[in-house]
Design a protein around this motif. Structure first.
Motif, PDB file in Angstrom:
ATOM      1  N   UNK A 247       0.891  -1.121  -0.196  1.00  0.00           N
ATOM      2  CA  UNK A 247       0.036   0.027  -0.169  1.00  0.00           C
ATOM      3  C   UNK A 247       0.805   1.389   0.225  1.00  0.00           C
ATOM      4  N   UNK A 248       1.996   1.342   0.770  1.00  0.00           N
ATOM      5  CA  UNK A 248       2.921   2.654   0.737  1.00  0.00           C
ATOM      6  C   UNK A 248       3.416   2.613  -0.586  1.00  0.00           C
ATOM      7  N   UNK A 249       3.983   1.722  -1.217  1.00  0.00           N
ATOM      8  CA  UNK A 249       4.510   1.848  -2.458  1.00  0.00           C
ATOM      9  C   UNK A 249       3.419   2.153  -3.464  1.00  0.00           C
ATOM     10  N   UNK A 250       2.425   1.850  -3.419  1.00  0.00           N
ATOM     11  CA  UNK A 250       1.180   2.038  -4.568  1.00  0.00           C
ATOM     12  C   UNK A 250       0.925   3.755  -4.005  1.00  0.00           C
ATOM     13  N   UNK A 251       0.902   3.905  -2.783  1.00  0.00           N
ATOM     14  CA  UNK A 251       0.414   5.423  -2.544  1.00  0.00           C
ATOM     15  C   UNK A 251       1.598   6.282  -3.129  1.00  0.00           C
ATOM     16  N   UNK A 252       2.648   6.111  -2.831  1.00  0.00           N
ATOM     17  CA  UNK A 252       4.125   6.735  -3.111  1.00  0.00           C
ATOM     18  C   UNK A 252       4.092   6.938  -4.588  1.00  0.00           C
ATOM     19  N   UNK A 253       3.771   5.708  -5.525  1.00  0.00           N
ATOM     20  CA  UNK A 253       3.712   5.913  -6.801  1.00  0.00           C
ATOM     21  C   UNK A 253       2.426   6.685  -7.228  1.00  0.00           C
ATOM     22  N   UNK A 254       1.437   6.815  -6.642  1.00  0.00           N
ATOM     23  CA  UNK A 254       0.250   7.448  -7.138  1.00  0.00           C
ATOM     24  C   UNK A 254       0.545   8.954  -6.612  1.00  0.00           C
ATOM     25  N   UNK A 255       1.354   9.179  -5.794  1.00  0.00           N
ATOM     26  CA  UNK A 255       1.588  10.430  -5.279  1.00  0.00           C
ATOM     27  C   UNK A 255       2.590  11.287  -6.428  1.00  0.00           C
ATOM     28  N   UNK A 256       3.597  10.229  -6.757  1.00  0.00           N
ATOM     29  CA  UNK A 256       4.485  10.835  -7.775  1.00  0.00           C
ATOM     30  C   UNK A 256       3.572  11.065  -9.397  1.00  0.00           C
ATOM     31  N   UNK A 257       2.632  10.247  -9.554  1.00  0.00           N
ATOM     32  CA  UNK A 257       1.813  10.115 -10.775  1.00  0.00           C
ATOM     33  C   UNK A 257       1.086  11.523 -10.602  1.00  0.00           C
ATOM     34  N   UNK A 258       0.529  11.718  -9.490  1.00  0.00           N
ATOM     35  CA  UNK A 258      -0.346  13.035  -9.302  1.00  0.00           C
ATOM     36  C   UNK A 258       0.370  14.325  -9.528  1.00  0.00           C
ATOM     37  N   UNK A 259       1.623  14.155  -8.841  1.00  0.00           N
ATOM     38  CA  UNK A 259       2.508  15.482  -8.778  1.00  0.00           C
ATOM     39  C   UNK A 259       3.016  15.841 -10.197  1.00  0.00           C
ATOM     40  N   UNK A 260       3.280  14.850 -11.074  1.00  0.00           N
ATOM     41  CA  UNK A 260       4.016  15.093 -12.345  1.00  0.00           C
ATOM     42  C   UNK A 260       2.800  15.444 -13.318  1.00  0.00           C
ATOM     43  N   UNK A 261       1.704  14.810 -13.068  1.00  0.00           N
ATOM     44  CA  UNK A 261       0.389  15.111 -13.740  1.00  0.00           C
ATOM     45  C   UNK A 261       0.044  16.617 -13.717  1.00  0.00           C
ATOM     46  N   UNK A 262       0.040  16.928 -12.298  1.00  0.00           N
ATOM     47  CA  UNK A 262      -0.638  18.489 -11.959  1.00  0.00           C
ATOM     48  C   UNK A 262       0.539  19.322 -12.616  1.00  0.00           C
ATOM     49  N   UNK A 263       1.821  19.198 -12.120  1.00  0.00           N
ATOM     50  CA  UNK A 263       2.822  20.005 -12.694  1.00  0.00           C
ATOM     51  C   UNK A 263       2.803  20.123 -14.048  1.00  0.00           C
ATOM     52  N   UNK A 264       2.672  19.183 -14.961  1.00  0.00           N
ATOM     53  CA  UNK A 264       2.597  19.487 -16.280  1.00  0.00           C
ATOM     54  C   UNK A 264       1.480  19.696 -16.907  1.00  0.00           C
ATOM     55  N   UNK A 265       0.194  19.506 -16.507  1.00  0.00           N
ATOM     56  CA  UNK A 265      -1.063  19.746 -17.075  1.00  0.00           C
ATOM     57  C   UNK A 265      -1.503  21.088 -16.840  1.00  0.00           C
ATOM     58  N   UNK A 266      -1.393  21.610 -15.566  1.00  0.00           N
ATOM     59  CA  UNK A 266      -2.119  22.715 -14.989  1.00  0.00           C
ATOM     60  C   UNK A 266      -1.133  23.843 -16.079  1.00  0.00           C
ATOM     61  N   UNK A 267       0.050  24.078 -16.145  1.00  0.00           N
ATOM     62  CA  UNK A 267       0.509  25.184 -16.790  1.00  0.00           C
ATOM     63  C   UNK A 267      -0.112  25.201 -18.483  1.00  0.00           C
ATOM     64  N   UNK A 268      -0.025  24.039 -18.808  1.00  0.00           N
ATOM     65  CA  UNK A 268      -0.520  23.860 -20.200  1.00  0.00           C
ATOM     66  C   UNK A 268      -1.947  24.277 -20.154  1.00  0.00           C
ATOM     67  N   UNK A 269      -2.578  23.892 -19.400  1.00  0.00           N
ATOM     68  CA  UNK A 269      -4.119  24.322 -19.285  1.00  0.00           C
ATOM     69  C   UNK A 269      -4.089  25.752 -19.064  1.00  0.00           C
ATOM     70  N   UNK A 270      -3.760  26.211 -18.178  1.00  0.00           N
ATOM     71  CA  UNK A 270      -3.377  27.684 -17.920  1.00  0.00           C
ATOM     72  C   UNK A 270      -3.145  28.517 -19.043  1.00  0.00           C
ATOM     73  N   UNK A 271      -1.957  28.261 -19.910  1.00  0.00           N
ATOM     74  CA  UNK A 271      -1.624  28.837 -20.981  1.00  0.00           C
ATOM     75  C   UNK A 271      -2.392  28.917 -22.125  1.00  0.00           C
ATOM     76  N   UNK A 272      -3.224  27.634 -22.189  1.00  0.00           N
ATOM     77  CA  UNK A 272      -4.320  27.651 -23.040  1.00  0.00           C
ATOM     78  C   UNK A 272      -5.668  28.588 -23.018  1.00  0.00           C
ATOM     79  N   UNK A 273      -5.963  28.596 -21.493  1.00  0.00           N
ATOM     80  CA  UNK A 273      -7.061  29.424 -21.344  1.00  0.00           C
ATOM     81  C   UNK A 273      -6.606  30.889 -21.437  1.00  0.00           C
ATOM     82  N   UNK A 274      -5.523  31.320 -21.065  1.00  0.00           N
ATOM     83  CA  UNK A 274      -5.147  32.594 -21.082  1.00  0.00           C
ATOM     84  C   UNK A 274      -4.688  33.156 -22.365  1.00  0.00           C
TER      85      UNK A 274
END
Length: 177
Positions: free
Chosen positions: A149-176
């Motif tokens: 469970x800890x390994x899975x939680x750490x993996x999903x935390x990494x995926x969440x962080x990388x996705x958020x850090x990658x997608x939000x700026x692209x979305x913000x740039x497209x909206x603005x």
């Protein structure tokens, strides 16, 4: 590594060259995340580990939530280079704090005795996979599910962080635009 890469990134004259030190910032950030998890396990009493790791993740998510705001304000007021300097200062500060914490002695794991397979041959890869399986079986049976469970939680935390850090700026740039 993060501090040096951030300072180098802030001094780069072209955007395409900034990507090189930012790559190393990503590596250093990932090493830090793993190191804090290990520190939370190695340096804290077993009955406190959950609280400490939750605290690490909670503070990290606060940083992820407010970091873009602070970075945006710095960029607007001072320039984008200030964000790299601020990141480098945070990395340097955390390094100094880490050096000041006294490391506790702990048992040398039996893994140190294991022979490390080298190369990319099928036999070497199979040997490394057997080593991972053997490491897993060194965990007490009643704790194996928790470990997974800890390994899975750490993996999903990494995926969440990388996705958020990658997608939000692209979305913000497209909206603005």
């Amino acid at each position: 590594m993060a501090c040096t890469a951030a300072v180098v990134a802030s001094l780069m004259p072209w955007f395409s060259l900034i990507l090189i030190p930012v790559f190393f910032i990503g590596i250093a950030d990932s090493i830090w995340v793993i190191a804090r998890e290990i520190a939370g396990v190695d340096l804290v009493r077993a009955d406190q580990r959950g609280r400490v790791l939750s605290g690490f993740h909670g503070i990290n998510y606060l940083g992820l939530a407010f970091g873009p705001l602070i970075g945006g304000l710095l960029t607007e007021r001072v320039g984008f280079r200030a964000v790299f300097f601020a990141y480098g200062a945070c990395a340097a500060l955390s390094t100094v704090i880490g050096w000041r914490i006294e490391a506790r002695q702990h048992q040398t794991p039996r893994v140190a005795e294991a022979r490390i397979a080298r190369g990319l041959s099928f036999a070497a890869i199979a040997e490394r996979l057997r080593g991972i399986k053997n490491l897993f079986y060194e965990i007490r049976p009643e704790l194996r599910a928790t470990y997974v469970v800890i390994v899975l939680a750490t993996f999903t935390s990494f995926v969440h962080r990388v996705t958020t850090q990658s997608i939000v700026p692209v979305f913000a740039a497209r909206c603005c635009t």
